[in-house]
Design an enzyme around this catalytic site. Structure first.
Site, short mmCIF file in Angstrom:
data_model
loop_
_atom_site.label_atom_id
_atom_site.label_comp_id
_atom_site.label_asym_id
_atom_site.label_seq_id
_atom_site.Cartn_x
_atom_site.Cartn_y
_atom_site.Cartn_z
N ASP A 169 -6.80 13.20 -25.38
CA ASP A 169 -6.76 11.74 -24.83
C ASP A 169 -6.08 10.96 -25.90
O ASP A 169 -6.56 10.61 -27.12
CB ASP A 169 -8.29 11.24 -24.98
CG ASP A 169 -8.39 9.73 -24.56
OD1 ASP A 169 -7.30 9.11 -24.64
OD2 ASP A 169 -9.39 9.35 -23.95
N LYS B 109 -1.75 0.37 -25.01
CA LYS B 109 -2.18 0.00 -26.56
C LYS B 109 -0.85 0.19 -27.28
O LYS B 109 -0.06 -0.49 -27.14
CB LYS B 109 -3.33 1.21 -26.61
CG LYS B 109 -4.57 1.29 -25.92
CD LYS B 109 -5.47 1.82 -26.18
CE LYS B 109 -6.89 1.63 -25.58
NZ LYS B 109 -7.30 2.57 -24.40
N THR C 11 -3.91 5.83 -21.86
CA THR C 11 -3.81 4.59 -21.43
C THR C 11 -2.42 4.09 -21.62
O THR C 11 -1.67 4.82 -22.57
CB THR C 11 -4.76 3.42 -21.88
OG1 THR C 11 -4.83 3.56 -23.21
CG2 THR C 11 -6.03 3.93 -21.16
N TYR D 73 1.03 -1.31 -0.05
CA TYR D 73 -0.09 -0.15 -0.12
C TYR D 73 0.83 1.15 -0.03
O TYR D 73 1.90 1.55 0.80
CB TYR D 73 -0.97 0.02 1.18
CG TYR D 73 -2.41 -0.48 0.79
CD1 TYR D 73 -2.97 0.38 -0.12
CD2 TYR D 73 -3.03 -1.48 1.42
CE1 TYR D 73 -4.22 0.08 -0.35
CE2 TYR D 73 -4.34 -1.79 1.04
CZ TYR D 73 -4.83 -0.85 0.12
OH TYR D 73 -6.27 -1.20 -0.19
N GLU E 24 -0.70 4.75 -0.22
CA GLU E 24 -1.78 5.93 -0.53
C GLU E 24 -1.10 7.27 -0.46
O GLU E 24 -0.20 7.33 0.55
CB GLU E 24 -2.94 5.91 0.50
CG GLU E 24 -3.76 4.63 -0.26
CD GLU E 24 -5.00 4.62 0.67
OE1 GLU E 24 -5.35 5.78 1.60
OE2 GLU E 24 -5.70 3.73 0.58
N ARG F 159 -1.76 -2.66 -18.29
CA ARG F 159 -2.96 -1.78 -18.28
C ARG F 159 -3.00 -0.76 -17.29
O ARG F 159 -2.29 -0.95 -16.16
CB ARG F 159 -4.18 -2.72 -18.20
CG ARG F 159 -4.25 -3.85 -18.91
CD ARG F 159 -5.59 -4.43 -18.82
NE ARG F 159 -6.71 -3.84 -19.45
CZ ARG F 159 -6.87 -3.94 -20.80
NH1 ARG F 159 -6.15 -4.74 -21.54
NH2 ARG F 159 -7.84 -3.37 -21.30
N1 DSN Z 1 -11.79 -0.18 -24.96
C1 DSN Z 1 -10.78 0.78 -25.64
C2 DSN Z 1 -10.79 0.44 -27.19
O1 DSN Z 1 -10.88 -0.63 -27.41
O2 DSN Z 1 -10.31 1.44 -27.94
C3 DSN Z 1 -10.97 2.14 -25.40
O3 DSN Z 1 -10.98 2.49 -23.83
#
Ligand code: DSN
Length: 443
Positions: free
Chosen positions: A193, A222, A219, A48, A50, A228
């Site tokens: 984004d 990707k 994120t 933890y 925080e 993730r």
């Molecule tokens: N679910 C994602 C995507 O497939 O583009 C976006 O968060």
């Protein structure tokens, strides 16, 4: 390695087999490196922490502080920003935290409509982001470009607190400078984004939003190819608009929305950022784009129609309407049958509904990670066109009972139709030649 839970071990092995023997063409998925997977399963998962480095609510965080600072410093250097929060559990809480930091309840937020390629958290009507704030969606034009005239008109009419640019099904470059002009005209924050394209930005294959936006979020799993998770970056432009913006973001994450950060994930993000700073990553990002261009050209040559006619990035959106509306489900199920994992998706102006959309979304990040190139892209386009041609007689009925009956019949045909077997073998054979980095051996 799981030693004392054979049931779970078997499932994890089955997933490894599935990934190794099929090909991920979902543009938001990728394969993280063995180092990142090792960090994810490390003892950092037990701790933890925080708070933030130097100011935690728990003892024993000497290492945690170093891990988080290392990840933050790498993100700052890679993207050229002065403030980064690496704690968001994923993209949705990151966007929520941003709105909490800069908006009052009921303020207007503007984002690309989900059905046009936006994200749930950009104000979709069933997302809490449209319950807490007034959502003003803008749209994509039929040619696959964003309707900037509409963005300007809506921004002037609604005076949003924030305009979000970026999304999940945009095959063309995002015009950050134009968005910035509009946001500045109405005094709104511009939030970029870049979840889908962060790896392309890091690898110099897409313009960076840092000079244009006040806030950049992404994120990390990707095109950036990490675990993730998500990051929120505050730019100099953001600090000029509000010198306390970085503190506001930090407070919105904790205590605003989250508790303890997932330190194992943050370590994985740190490793991904190191990987993305290496020259090889620029080659990787360039290859993602060149592969996507080859794939899109070949699909077009095979007679398929693409939204916007092609791609500037990692993503291709096939418009299946020339053979009938609402056929994305048939395409994604049939492609899965042969081991090509791509997802059905809405297209701009889709005549059908989100569960039965008329498009197919494809991407090259995962295939490129496995080392595939032009030859494989041509082969993949050939397989996709064969599959789509094979299922052309399945037309989606508008009446519900008839629709469900046809889908059932279609799923049955996937089991019984031997036509698919040869393609399935060819896909599996090709996959056997291109290792998934986190899987030590092709089973
Ligand atoms: N679910 C994602 C995507 O497939 O583009 C976006 O968060």
């Amino acid at each position: 390695m799981i030693q004392n839970d054979p049931q779970m071990a078997e499932l994890l092995q089955a997933e490894a087999d599935r990934q190794a023997n099929s090909l991920t063409l979902i543009p938001s998925e990728n394969h993280a490196s063995p180092d990142i997977l090792a960090a994810l399963s490390s003892v950092l998962s037990d701790k933890y922490a925080e708070g933030y480095p130097g100011k935690r609510y728990y003892p024993g965080n000497e290492v945690a502080d170093k891990v988080e600072n290392l990840a933050r410093d790498r993100a700052k250097a890679l993207f050229g920003v002065s403030n980064v929060n690496v704690q968001p559990y994923s993209g949705s809480p990151a966007n929520l935290a941003i709105y909490c930091a800069i908006c009052e309840p009921g303020d207007a937020i503007m984002g690309l409509n989900l059905l046009d390629g936006g994200h749930l958290t950009h104000g979709w009507k069933f997302s809490m982001t449209s319950k807490f704030w007034k959502s003003v969606p803008y749209h994509m034009k039929a040619d696959g470009t964003i309707d900037l005239d509409e963005v300007r008109r809506l921004a002037q009419e609604n005076k949003p607190k924030v305009i979000v640019c970026g999304g999940t099904a945009i095959p063309r470059a995002i015009p950050f400078a134009e968005f910035a002009r509009i946001a500045d005209e109405v005094g709104a924050y511009l939030l970029a984004d870049i979840s889908h394209i962060a790896g392309l930005v890091a690898g110099d294959q897409h313009e960076s939003p840092v000079a244009h936006a006040h806030l950049v979020m992404t994120t990390t799993h990707k095109t950036l190819r990490g675990p993730r998770g998500a990051m929120i970056m505050v730019t100099q432009k953001g600090l000029d608009k509000d010198p306390e913006l970085a503190e506001k973001i930090d407070k919105a994450i904790i205590p605003g929305l989250q508790g303890g950060p997932h330190l194992n994930n943050i370590a994985g993000i740190g490793i991904a950022l190191l990987e993305a700073s290496k020259p090889e990553f620029k080659d990787y990002a360039a290859k993602i784009v060149s592969n996507a261009k080859v794939l899109s050209q070949e699909l077009t040559t095979h007679g398929l129609k693409l939204v916007s006619g092609g791609t500037d990035n990692h993503l291709i959106l096939v418009d299946l309407t020339p053979t009938g509306p609402g056929r994305g489900l048939f395409a994604d199920l049939a492609l899965e049958r042969v081991g090509l994992i791509a997802n059905r998706n809405m297209i701009p102006g889709d005549p059908s509904t989100p569960f039965y959309p008329s498009g197919l979304r494809l991407g090259t990040p995962a295939a490129t990670t496995r080392g595939m190139g032009e030859t494989e892209m041509k082969q993949i386009a050939n397989w996709i066109s064969q599959v789509i041609d094979h299922i052309k007689d399945y037309q989606l009925p508008t009446e519900k009972e008839a629709r469900l009956a046809l889908i059932k019949q279609f799923k049955e045909s996937l089991k019984t139709d031997a036509w698919y077997d040869a393609l399935r073998s060819e896909v599996k054979e090709m996959c056997g030649k291109f290792k998934v980095p986190g899987i030590s051996q092709i089973p």
